[in-house]
Scaffold this active site. Structure first.
Site, mmCIF file in Angstrom:
data_model
loop_
_atom_site.group_PDB
_atom_site.id
_atom_site.type_symbol
_atom_site.label_atom_id
_atom_site.label_comp_id
_atom_site.label_asym_id
_atom_site.label_seq_id
_atom_site.Cartn_x
_atom_site.Cartn_y
_atom_site.Cartn_z
ATOM 1 N N ASP A 33 45.744 38.341 45.511
ATOM 2 C CA ASP A 33 45.168 39.620 43.988
ATOM 3 C C ASP A 33 45.923 39.817 43.610
ATOM 4 O OD1 ASP A 33 43.191 39.222 45.913
ATOM 5 O OD2 ASP A 33 42.959 40.846 46.357
ATOM 6 N N LYS A 55 40.663 38.482 40.495
ATOM 7 C CA LYS A 55 38.917 38.903 39.552
ATOM 8 C C LYS A 55 39.748 39.633 38.465
ATOM 9 C CE LYS A 55 36.368 39.191 44.211
ATOM 10 N NZ LYS A 55 36.600 39.965 44.890
ATOM 11 N N MET A 168 39.216 53.531 42.566
ATOM 12 C CA MET A 168 38.542 52.166 41.192
ATOM 13 C C MET A 168 37.362 53.937 40.783
ATOM 14 S SD MET A 168 37.874 49.095 43.090
ATOM 15 C CE MET A 168 37.632 50.438 45.377
HETATM 16 C C1 LIG Z 1 39.714 47.197 44.982
HETATM 17 S S1 LIG Z 1 40.840 48.960 45.336
HETATM 18 C C2 LIG Z 1 41.790 48.518 46.814
HETATM 19 C C3 LIG Z 1 42.370 49.269 47.930
HETATM 20 C C4 LIG Z 1 43.371 49.068 49.036
HETATM 21 N N1 LIG Z 1 42.740 48.005 49.355
HETATM 22 C C5 LIG Z 1 44.162 50.010 49.550
HETATM 23 O O1 LIG Z 1 44.083 49.845 50.477
HETATM 24 O O2 LIG Z 1 44.626 50.045 49.007
HETATM 25 C C6 LIG Z 1 42.048 49.186 44.441
HETATM 26 C C7 LIG Z 1 41.840 50.332 43.613
HETATM 27 O O3 LIG Z 1 43.572 50.949 44.920
HETATM 28 C C8 LIG Z 1 43.666 51.827 43.713
HETATM 29 N N2 LIG Z 1 45.472 51.482 43.682
HETATM 30 C C9 LIG Z 1 45.302 50.473 44.359
HETATM 31 N N3 LIG Z 1 46.915 50.334 44.065
HETATM 32 C C10 LIG Z 1 47.743 51.364 43.372
HETATM 33 C C11 LIG Z 1 48.459 51.879 42.392
HETATM 34 N N4 LIG Z 1 49.475 51.071 43.329
HETATM 35 N N5 LIG Z 1 48.737 52.884 41.536
HETATM 36 C C12 LIG Z 1 47.499 53.393 42.150
HETATM 37 N N6 LIG Z 1 46.336 53.213 42.399
HETATM 38 C C13 LIG Z 1 46.431 52.490 43.095
HETATM 39 C C14 LIG Z 1 42.819 51.766 42.746
HETATM 40 O O4 LIG Z 1 42.754 53.025 42.358
HETATM 41 C C15 LIG Z 1 42.666 50.676 42.354
HETATM 42 O O5 LIG Z 1 41.172 51.005 41.714
#
Ligand SMILES: C[S@@+](CC[C@H](N)C(=O)[O-])C[C@H]1O[C@@H](n2cnc3c(N)ncnc32)[C@H](O)[C@@H]1O
Length: 255
Positions: A33, A55, A168
């Site tokens: 991704d 995406k 998100m």
């Molecule tokens: C589509 S979701 C996927 C979540 C992922 N599967 C998980 O378990 O962390 C993506 C969201 O996770 C959060 N996120 C992912 N990586 C992050 C990071 N390094 N720092 C802060 N928020 C993060 C944000 O809210 C982002 O918009």
């Protein structure tokens, strides 16, 4: 032939599981991704084919196309790693990909990852539960597909108590804060937003529910709402912090 749905963790390669690193080292194909940290993708062996299905607004890639690609690659007999941020089954659409593989009769395995919902607050010194402060944690998306999914009952979540972890939620933060306050959550409820958690550019902003809408937050961010968001157990706050009602903190440096 197996497709591995692998969690890559929140970004820091050191937070990858041993199993994930081993699979990357022997995969023939890595499908990743946009949020996948380049340092993690680099752990794939040099001969591996890398496919970026991230995406983005300029090149929207429908989930059905990604599902079909995984089925196609799975049937090719190669070892396929589908690398997903955090944990594949936490808002990662890993469940949909697993269903597509199941329907197609392609063997797959899920390799859980460290989810940002818990790890990103932790890296900013915020435990999502804490004895005496929070005995429950709710992980919720701030983004719903309008017209396709029912809206979240934020007023009900305001009454649940404990910690709210919003993924998100950057774009909708003002709306979410308003709905939570309408549900009875106090205006001065602590809020902590961690951007780029566990990555070199990690930044933390501390504010209140009342000021969340006007607080500058950039994605990717994990927003924590509740008493625990007032904790800073790593003591990373780096200055006056009072500007605009927010404390600005930075993350740990990575070598
Ligand atoms: C589509 S979701 C996927 C979540 C992922 N599967 C998980 O378990 O962390 C993506 C969201 O996770 C959060 N996120 C992912 N990586 C992050 C990071 N390094 N720092 C802060 N928020 C993060 C944000 O809210 C982002 O918009």
């Amino acid at each position: 032939m197996t497709v591995y749905l692998v969690g890559a963790g929140p970004g820091d390669p050191d937070l990858l599981t041993v199993k994930a690193a081993g699979l990357l080292a022997r995969a023939d194909v890595v499908v990743h991704d946009r949020l996948a940290d380049p340092a993690i993708v680099k752990l794939a062996r040099p001969e591996a084919e890398l496919i970026d299905v991230g995406k983005r607004p300029s090149r929207p890639l429908p989930q059905a196309t990604i599902n079909a690609l995984l089925v196609h690659l799975g049937r090719s007999g190669r070892t396929v790693v589908r690398l997903k941020g955090g944990d594949p089954f936490v808002f990662g659409r890993g469940g949909e990909e697993a269903m597509a593989l199941l329907d197609a009769g392609v063997p797959f395995e899920v390799v859980p990852g460290v989810t940002s919902a818990v790890a990103v607050p932790a890296c900013a010194g915020v435990p999502v539960t804490h004895r005496g402060l929070s005995a429950a944690v709710t992980v919720v998306t701030g983004h719903r597909r309008v017209g396709e999914e029912a809206d979240t009952d934020w007023e009900a979540l305001a009454r649940v108590g404990g910690t709210l972890v919003i993924l998100m939620g950057v774009g909708q933060r003002a709306y979410i804060a308003e709905r939570l306050r309408a549900g009875g959550l106090a205006s001065d409820t602590p809020v902590c937003a961690v951007m780029n958690g566990t990555r070199p550019g990690q930044r933390t902003i501390r504010t209140s529910l009342e000021r969340l809408g006007e607080t500058p937050i950039e994605p990717p961010a994990t927003i924590v709402i509740g008493a625990v968001a007032g904790l800073d157990l790593l003591q990373t706050t780096d200055g006056d912090g009072a500007a605009e009602g927010a404390d600005h903190t930075t993350g740990p440096a990575r070598p």
